[in-house]
Design a protein around this motif. Structure first.
Motif, PDB file in Angstrom:
ATOM      1  N   GLU A 178      46.721  40.649  26.841  1.00 53.50           N
ATOM      2  CA  GLU A 178      46.215  40.424  28.201  1.00 53.50           C
ATOM      3  C   GLU A 178      44.744  40.039  28.143  1.00 53.50           C
ATOM      4  OE1 GLU A 178      47.342  43.598  30.915  1.00 53.50           O
ATOM      5  OE2 GLU A 178      49.353  42.699  30.933  1.00 53.50           O
ATOM      6  N   GLY A 179      44.354  39.130  29.014  1.00 53.91           N
ATOM      7  CA  GLY A 179      43.011  38.562  28.981  1.00 53.91           C
ATOM      8  C   GLY A 179      41.932  39.446  29.573  1.00 53.91           C
ATOM      9  N   CYS A 180      42.313  40.506  30.264  1.00 53.21           N
ATOM     10  CA  CYS A 180      41.282  41.377  30.829  1.00 53.21           C
ATOM     11  C   CYS A 180      41.840  42.781  30.930  1.00 53.21           C
ATOM     12  CB  CYS A 180      40.840  40.880  32.195  1.00 53.21           C
ATOM     13  SG  CYS A 180      42.016  41.242  33.502  1.00 53.21           S
ATOM     14  N   CYS A 220      49.445  37.042  28.754  1.00 57.74           N
ATOM     15  CA  CYS A 220      49.459  37.239  30.210  1.00 57.74           C
ATOM     16  C   CYS A 220      49.229  35.892  30.912  1.00 57.74           C
ATOM     17  CB  CYS A 220      48.366  38.216  30.608  1.00 57.74           C
ATOM     18  SG  CYS A 220      46.714  37.516  30.518  1.00 57.74           S
ATOM     19  N   GLY A 221      49.127  35.931  32.204  1.00 60.48           N
ATOM     20  CA  GLY A 221      48.907  34.714  32.970  1.00 60.48           C
ATOM     21  C   GLY A 221      47.534  34.090  32.738  1.00 60.48           C
ATOM     22  N   GLY A 222      46.608  34.870  32.223  1.00 59.09           N
ATOM     23  CA  GLY A 222      45.275  34.351  31.908  1.00 59.09           C
ATOM     24  C   GLY A 222      44.452  33.981  33.122  1.00 59.09           C
ATOM     25  N   CYS A 223      44.762  34.604  34.272  1.00 67.33           N
ATOM     26  CA  CYS A 223      44.102  34.168  35.509  1.00 67.33           C
ATOM     27  C   CYS A 223      42.590  34.420  35.509  1.00 67.33           C
ATOM     28  CB  CYS A 223      44.755  34.815  36.716  1.00 67.33           C
ATOM     29  SG  CYS A 223      44.450  36.566  36.813  1.00 67.33           S
ATOM     30  N   MET A 224      42.129  35.363  34.682  1.00 68.60           N
ATOM     31  CA  MET A 224      40.689  35.636  34.650  1.00 68.60           C
ATOM     32  C   MET A 224      39.982  34.848  33.544  1.00 68.60           C
ATOM     33  SD  MET A 224      40.485  37.708  37.128  1.00 68.60           S
ATOM     34  CE  MET A 224      38.880  38.472  37.080  1.00 68.60           C
ATOM     35  N   HIS A 252      42.463  44.856  33.472  1.00 63.94           N
ATOM     36  CA  HIS A 252      42.569  45.133  34.911  1.00 63.94           C
ATOM     37  C   HIS A 252      43.182  46.507  35.145  1.00 63.94           C
ATOM     38  CE1 HIS A 252      46.991  44.508  35.222  1.00 63.94           C
ATOM     39  NE2 HIS A 252      46.775  43.862  34.110  1.00 63.94           N
TER      40      HIS A 252
END
Ligand code: GDP
Ligand code: SF4
Ligand code: MG
Length: 428
Positions: free
Chosen positions: A323-325, A377-381, A327
């Motif tokens: 995961e990119g962050c 993950c979706g990488g939204c951040m 959260h």
């Protein structure tokens, strides 16, 4: 999102922080002749009139010794992987050069070349350029592969020369990946936003906001809809029927004269949407598919290919959920709850070892090889450069990878996945 990342690299005391301050035109980084003054990557986001929006990384010298030096080097190199333009700073007075030691520069050049970066050499001349300068450049830059600028970085007046140099040598046209395939302004796009307990009040999530803005800007009408997932998945058949009726009626209304062209849903609602849109004459995709295609600059196919590795997983294989962050994780979190549970269902409890990694960069890069598959993950951040750096790390490590959006759709069956990737002309 569409920033150019400029990274500054070189030895300790070569003038990297001084270059950062020249670029930003103020004391962004501490400049001092104490070696190791810049301990971590310092990031500044700004608008340079002639270059547009940029992100600048000032990094620690990669020639620092010891355990701490090694840690700083890893951080500096991670910044290099996320840079579009690499500025290699040489201190023309460094005596090491006289002894033929160019290993620091060679390492930077090698990684920048391997990762396809634009590399420019800045010779910090500290007043007078030394007699050995030509010799020095021949070693670092044989065959004049890279543009070179020589100037005294501490002189604020040199700003214009520096910017002109970067501008005139950068071939980086902003490669623009469209957020969505071309849409017809005379037809509607349906946005299914279920809003779960993790969704913050007062705003949409970034992918939802971006897609809504993108379409409206292009005169494509949208219809935002909140599906009640509680009811749609209820064990009470009358609740399901009621929710389905509401959905069907809106779809029928919007799709009069085939006016509906695309439905974009939260991928977590794919279990319902794929059933309820079976046989429809409009296309269906998910917010995460749209985002990962955009963030990976049109490379959705790579994530789709990872499904093959997923299908071939065997007992004892290791999978990394990345995961990119970090959260806030509540309830039915995709990475820590939903995917591991589904994998236990599909392969047998504990058959596949599932590890987790949370963070912007893969800190333990060497360990990636141990995995059969990385589920991202979706990488939204994350921005496009961070996603590109991660994809390159994965390709270099030889690991297959997929992502949440692709996998969640695949969990609903091969047809469901094919449906959501069809707008991008893909098929498994
Ligand atoms: N005279 C002069 N000193 C400089 C110049 N560039 C850097 N320095 C000095 O060199 C030292 C190291 O600079 P710094 O930017 O902190 O190097 P870094 O370790 O690469 O970030 C500082 O004392 C600076 O003031 C320059 O162009 N001229
Ligand atoms: S970057 Fe990844 S982990 Fe973080 S919120 Fe976005 S999708 Fe979730
Ligand atoms: Mg510094």
């Amino acid at each position: 999102m569409k920033r150019i990342n400029i990274g500054i690299f070189g030895r300790v005391n070569s003038g990297k922080s001084t270059l950062m301050n020249l670029l930003t035109q103020h004391e962004t980084s501490i400049v001092d002749n104490t070696p190791g003054t810049t301990a971590d990557v310092k990031t500044t986001v700004m608008e340079i009139h002639e270059l547009g929006p940029v992100k600048i990384f000032d990094t620690a010298g990669i020639d620092e010794i010891g355990v701490l030096g090694e840690k700083k080097k890893i951080k500096s190199f991670n910044a290099l992987k996320r840079s579009d333009i690499v500025l290699l700073v040489l201190n023309s007075n460094n005596e090491d050069y006289l002894n033929g030691n160019f290993s620091t520069e060679a390492e930077i050049v090698e990684l920048a070349k391997k990762r396809g970066k634009e590399l420019f050499i800045i010779v910090n001349s500290f007043k007078d350029s030394p007699s050995h300068l030509t010799d020095l450049l021949n070693k670092v830059n044989p065959n004049d592969l890279f543009p070179v600028l020589e100037l005294e970085l501490i002189e604020k007046i040199n700003y214009k020369q520096l910017i002109d140099f970067i501008k005139s040598n950068s071939k980086l046209q902003q490669i623009k990946t469209p957020l969505l395939p071309t849409m017809d302004p005379n037809k509607i796009v349906f946005l299914n936003i279920p809003i779960d307990e993790e969704s913050p009040e007062g705003r949409f999530l970034r992918p939802q906001m971006m897609i809504e803005e993108y379409l409206v800007r292009r005169y494509v009408p949208t219809f935002a809809y909140r599906m009640n997932l509680g009811k749609a998945r209820s064990i009470k058949s009358e609740e399901v029927a009621e929710e389905k009726k509401r959905f069907d009626e809106f779809i029928a209304h919007l799709n009069k004269d085939n006016k509906l062209q695309l439905l974009i849903t939260d991928s977590q609602a794919m279990d319902i949407v794929s059933k309820w849109t079976e046989g429809s004459n409009f296309m269906v995709t998910t917010f995460s598919i749209v985002m990962i295609n955009f963030l990976s600059r049109g490379n959705l196919e790579m994530f789709v290919n990872g499904i093959k590795a997923f299908q071939e997983l065997k007992p004892g294989d290791k999978v990394l959920i990345a995961e990119g962050c970090n959260h806030d994780r509540k309830g039915e979190d995709i990475g820590t709850v939903q995917i591991p549970r589904k994998m236990d269902e599909l392969f047998g409890k504990g058959t596949i070892q599932v590890d987790h990694y949370f963070g912007r960069v893969f800190a333990e890069y060497d360990k990636l090889k141990e995995y059969k598959l990385v589920i991202h993950c979706g990488g939204c951040m994350l921005d496009q450069q961070a996603i590109a750096a991660r994809i390159e790390d994965l390709i270099e490590s030889g690991v297959s990878f997929t992502n949440y959006g692709v996998l969640l759709s695949y969990f609903e069956g091969k047809d469901a996945l094919n449906k959501v990737i069809e707008p991008y002309g893909l098929k498994i």
